[in-house]
Design a protein around this motif. Structure first.
Motif, short mmCIF file in Angstrom:
data_model
loop_
_atom_site.label_atom_id
_atom_site.label_comp_id
_atom_site.label_asym_id
_atom_site.label_seq_id
_atom_site.Cartn_x
_atom_site.Cartn_y
_atom_site.Cartn_z
N ARG A 17 31.82 35.33 42.77
CA ARG A 17 31.41 36.28 41.74
C ARG A 17 30.96 37.61 42.37
NH1 ARG A 17 27.79 34.78 36.41
NH2 ARG A 17 28.06 36.78 35.35
N GLY A 18 31.47 38.69 41.80
CA GLY A 18 31.09 40.02 42.28
C GLY A 18 31.83 40.48 43.51
N ALA A 19 32.78 39.69 43.99
CA ALA A 19 33.53 40.05 45.21
C ALA A 19 35.03 39.97 44.93
CB ALA A 19 33.16 39.12 46.36
N SER A 273 37.55 37.37 27.52
CA SER A 273 36.19 37.74 27.92
C SER A 273 35.56 36.61 28.72
CB SER A 273 35.35 38.05 26.68
OG SER A 273 35.30 36.92 25.83
N GLY A 274 34.38 36.87 29.26
CA GLY A 274 33.67 35.86 30.03
C GLY A 274 33.98 35.93 31.50
N VAL A 275 33.11 35.30 32.29
CA VAL A 275 33.21 35.36 33.75
C VAL A 275 34.54 34.80 34.24
CG1 VAL A 275 32.23 34.52 35.91
CG2 VAL A 275 30.72 35.30 34.08
N ASN A 276 35.00 33.68 33.67
CA ASN A 276 36.23 33.05 34.16
C ASN A 276 37.46 33.94 34.04
OD1 ASN A 276 35.12 30.70 35.09
ND2 ASN A 276 35.51 29.52 33.23
N ASN A 277 37.44 34.90 33.11
CA ASN A 277 38.59 35.78 32.92
C ASN A 277 38.48 37.09 33.69
OD1 ASN A 277 40.32 34.28 31.10
ND2 ASN A 277 38.67 34.50 29.60
N GLN A 278 37.41 37.28 34.44
CA GLN A 278 37.33 38.46 35.30
C GLN A 278 38.48 38.42 36.31
OE1 GLN A 278 33.47 38.69 37.13
NE2 GLN A 278 32.41 39.10 35.20
N GLN A 279 39.14 39.58 36.50
CA GLN A 279 40.27 39.65 37.42
C GLN A 279 39.78 40.18 38.77
OE1 GLN A 279 43.50 38.43 36.30
NE2 GLN A 279 41.87 37.68 34.96
N SER A 292 48.03 38.42 39.16
CA SER A 292 46.61 38.77 39.15
C SER A 292 45.79 37.49 39.13
CB SER A 292 46.28 39.62 37.92
OG SER A 292 44.92 40.02 37.95
N LEU A 293 44.69 37.50 39.85
CA LEU A 293 43.86 36.30 40.02
C LEU A 293 42.63 36.36 39.13
CD1 LEU A 293 43.00 33.71 41.60
CD2 LEU A 293 41.97 35.25 43.30
N SER A 294 42.43 35.32 38.34
CA SER A 294 41.22 35.19 37.52
C SER A 294 40.09 34.59 38.34
CB SER A 294 41.48 34.30 36.30
OG SER A 294 42.43 34.88 35.43
N MET A 295 38.87 34.85 37.92
CA MET A 295 37.70 34.28 38.58
C MET A 295 37.76 32.75 38.59
SD MET A 295 34.88 35.14 40.04
CE MET A 295 33.56 34.13 40.69
N SER A 296 38.40 32.16 37.58
CA SER A 296 38.54 30.71 37.48
C SER A 296 39.49 30.13 38.51
CB SER A 296 39.04 30.33 36.08
OG SER A 296 40.32 30.91 35.86
N GLY A 297 40.22 31.03 39.23
CA GLY A 297 41.21 30.58 40.20
C GLY A 297 42.63 30.56 39.67
#
Length: 596
Positions: A17-19, A273-279, A292-297
């Motif tokens: 997260r955040g990186a 939306s939400g953390v898991n969908n952060q790219q 593109s990579l989602s936070m969820s992997g």
């Protein structure tokens, strides 16, 4: 008996997260890291994947040279390894300590001779060197904080641009690389910088939601892309092969495609939306796949002609696989449980098992005769997987089910917990056993239930539908019993322990058949029988898999280094096709031949 390597089902990229997470590509292959592994994955053929596990520490970034012959990968302690991508051996070409801290990014020059690595360190934040000798090819200076990204112009005259947490971009001339100027366009962390394949331009993106385009030869700022801006930190950018388009991935859950000449947004894809969908990462392959990579992997693959949703999504485990089983309802489907509580089913590609997953590590999977798969997690819950989804039904265990789960012939589910064995039917407890020993493994077959203990013994119980009655104590193991498996006909019981020893027991005679299955050097984590009951496979913490013969106990097949970090699960997909999974999150298939 003999074997050969089959298909590799790879782990998905690790995220934090955040990186930003660095993805790269070579032709139709994408390259990324997870744990100590480097994955090279072919988008056009899912069956063609490579997992390199030569690093001792967790890897951070990997990129294939322009020639395609070598891959450079780096880790958290500042080491860069260059290795051969051709052939099965992945021969090491060189290893260099380039920084005192984590390497965040690296890049090859257009001649596949030089590498620039950047990241964190006490004395410097970047290093330029020859890939074959490690000798210096200039200085990477000008930053006062961690450097997040580097890109090299692929044509002569070479140029290098680096971007860092000090909100600056440093432009270097080369070779040898030397400081030219500092560019102060961004106001917050600069997350990524990329040269266009043509070398005419490069672009930067950052946590200030901004995108800038620069001249590739001089480093002069050509302008800011202000049309339809992102509303979150932009974590990565990548160019098309013709250098006319650029796309960005941001923490606002959107991916945008830009026309470089007009600086206008052509397409916007919204992942949610939400953390898991952060790219958090991206790459544009030579085959024109936008990834593109989602936070969820999840790896989202886009078609630039369709601005609605991804053309396909590549799912997969992100953490270690802690348990795995062949789905009873399909010839080719298997289900894996992971250290973060996820369950995924694989037929031709991975799909998430629907419904509410476990909150933490999946400790065991077991199938009932009716085709339902039961899972237990360290969240103290028993769940049911029917078809491709978790059912709403669940059972709360009395204690942590760390020793696993097994299903009897009448579909009663037996859960081995810290100090209890519970029998559950239709998500209702029908019996519990409070043994004087600590349960450590469990298996069931028809009316028999075997429970292994930390006292190195196996207790055999009979189940009459209401009560577990102890019928025998079986000995022979030299450590804590860690894995149990009945043969398909229920006549034999394999018992593996923490010392790496496996003993084969006759259930009816209550006696030892052989204790010669003792080639492992660490805890046995999983046992699996062939359908005919003539061979048994074992997976161990020592990273190896063995296939044992009942008729010839001294005969075995050794599948060495089957999973870096340890094998947590082995299972037969079908006759002659064995799968192993473990700490690196990958599932490897092995084609085993039994000679007459």
């Amino acid at each position: 008996m003999s074997f050969k390597k089959g298909v590799l089902h790879p782990v998905n990229p690790a995220t934090a997260r955040g990186a930003a997470t660095k993805l790269s590509s070579s032709k139709d292959k994408i390259v990324y890291t997870n744990g100590r592994s480097v994955i090279i994955r072919d988008l056009s053929d899912p069956a063609v994947s490579i997992a390199y596990s030569g690093h001792v520490q967790n890897t951070t970034v990997a990129r294939i040279s322009p020639t395609g012959y070598y891959c450079a990968s780096a880790d958290v302690l500042g080491n860069v390894r260059i290795w051969d991508t051709l052939g099965d051996e992945q021969t090491l070409k060189g290893e260099y300590k380039v920084l005192t801290g984590q390497v965040k990014d690296l890049e090859w020059d257009g001649e596949s001779k030089r590498i620039v690595a950047v990241g964190d360190g006490r004395d410097k934040f970047g290093h330029a060197f020859m890939f074959d000798t490690g000798s210096s090819t200039g200085e990477i200076i000008g930053h006062s904080k961690t450097v997040n990204a580097v890109s090299i112009r692929q044509q002569r005259p070479f140029r290098a641009a680096t971007a860092g947490d000090d909100a600056s971009i440093v432009f270097h001339q080369g070779v040898p690389f030397k400081y030219d100027k500092t560019i102060k366009t961004h106001t917050k962390f600069v997350q990524d910088v990329r040269f266009a394949p043509s070398g005419d331009h490069f672009a930067s993106v950052g946590s200030d939601y901004k995108i800038f385009i620069y001249d590739g030869k001089t480093g002069d700022t050509l302008g800011e892309v202000t049309d339809s801006p992102h509303t979150g930190s932009i974590m990565a950018g990548s160019w098309s092969a013709d250098s006319k388009s650029f796309f960005t991935s941001a923490a606002d859950g959107t991916v945008k495609l830009w026309d470089v000449e007009t600086k206008k947004a052509q397409t916007t894809w919204t992942l949610g939306s939400g953390v898991n969908n952060q790219q958090v990462g991206n790459t544009w392959t030579a085959g024109d796949s936008i990834v593109s990579l989602s936070m969820s992997g999840d790896l989202n693959v886009f078609d630039k002609r369709v601005g609605d949703k991804p053309a396909r999504v590549l799912y997969g485990p992100q953490k270690a696989i802690t348990s795995a089983i062949k789905a009873p309802s399909s010839d080719s489907t298997f289900i894996v449980g992971t250290a973060d509580g996820r369950a995924l089913a694989h037929t031709t590609e991975y799909e998430y098992v629907g419904g509410e997953a476990h909150a933490t590590l999946v400790a065991g999977l077991s199938a009932s005769p009716s085709g339902i798969v039961h899972s237990v997690g360290l969240d103290d819950r028993l769940r049911e997987i029917e078809g491709s989804s978790f059912t709403p039904a669940q059972f709360s265990t009395a204690a942590q089910p760390k020793a696993g789960v097994a299903v009897g012939g009448d579909s009663t589910v037996f859960i081995a917990e810290v100090d209890t064995v519970e029998a559950v039917r239709s998500n209702q407890k029908v019996f519990d056993l409070k043994p004087k020993y600590a349960p450590s493994a469990i298996a069931a077959s028809a009316s028999f239930v075997a429970v292994g203990g930390e006292d190195q013994k196996v207790r055999l119980y009979t189940w009459d539908g209401k009560t577990l009655t102890e019928s025998a104590t079986l000995e022979g193991n030299k450590g804590v019993v860690s894995a149990l498996a009945f043969s398909p006909d229920g006549k034999l019981l394999a018992s593996g322990d923490s010392s790496g020893k496996i003993v084969l027991l006759d259930v009816a005679e209550r006696k030892l058949v052989t204790s010669r299955w003792s080639f492992h050097t660490a805890r046995i984590n999983s046992l699996s029988w062939t359908a005919d009951g003539r061979h048994c496979a074992s997976g161990s913490l020592d990273t190896h898999v063995y296939v044992w013969s009942v008729e010839k106990p001294m005969k075995n097949i050794a599948l060495k280094n089957a999973a870096p970090g340890g094998v947590n699960a082995v299972f037969w997909i079908k006759d002659g096709e064995l799968a192993s999974a473990g700490a690196d999150g990958c599932v490897r298939v092995w084609n085993v031949t039994f000679h007459a």
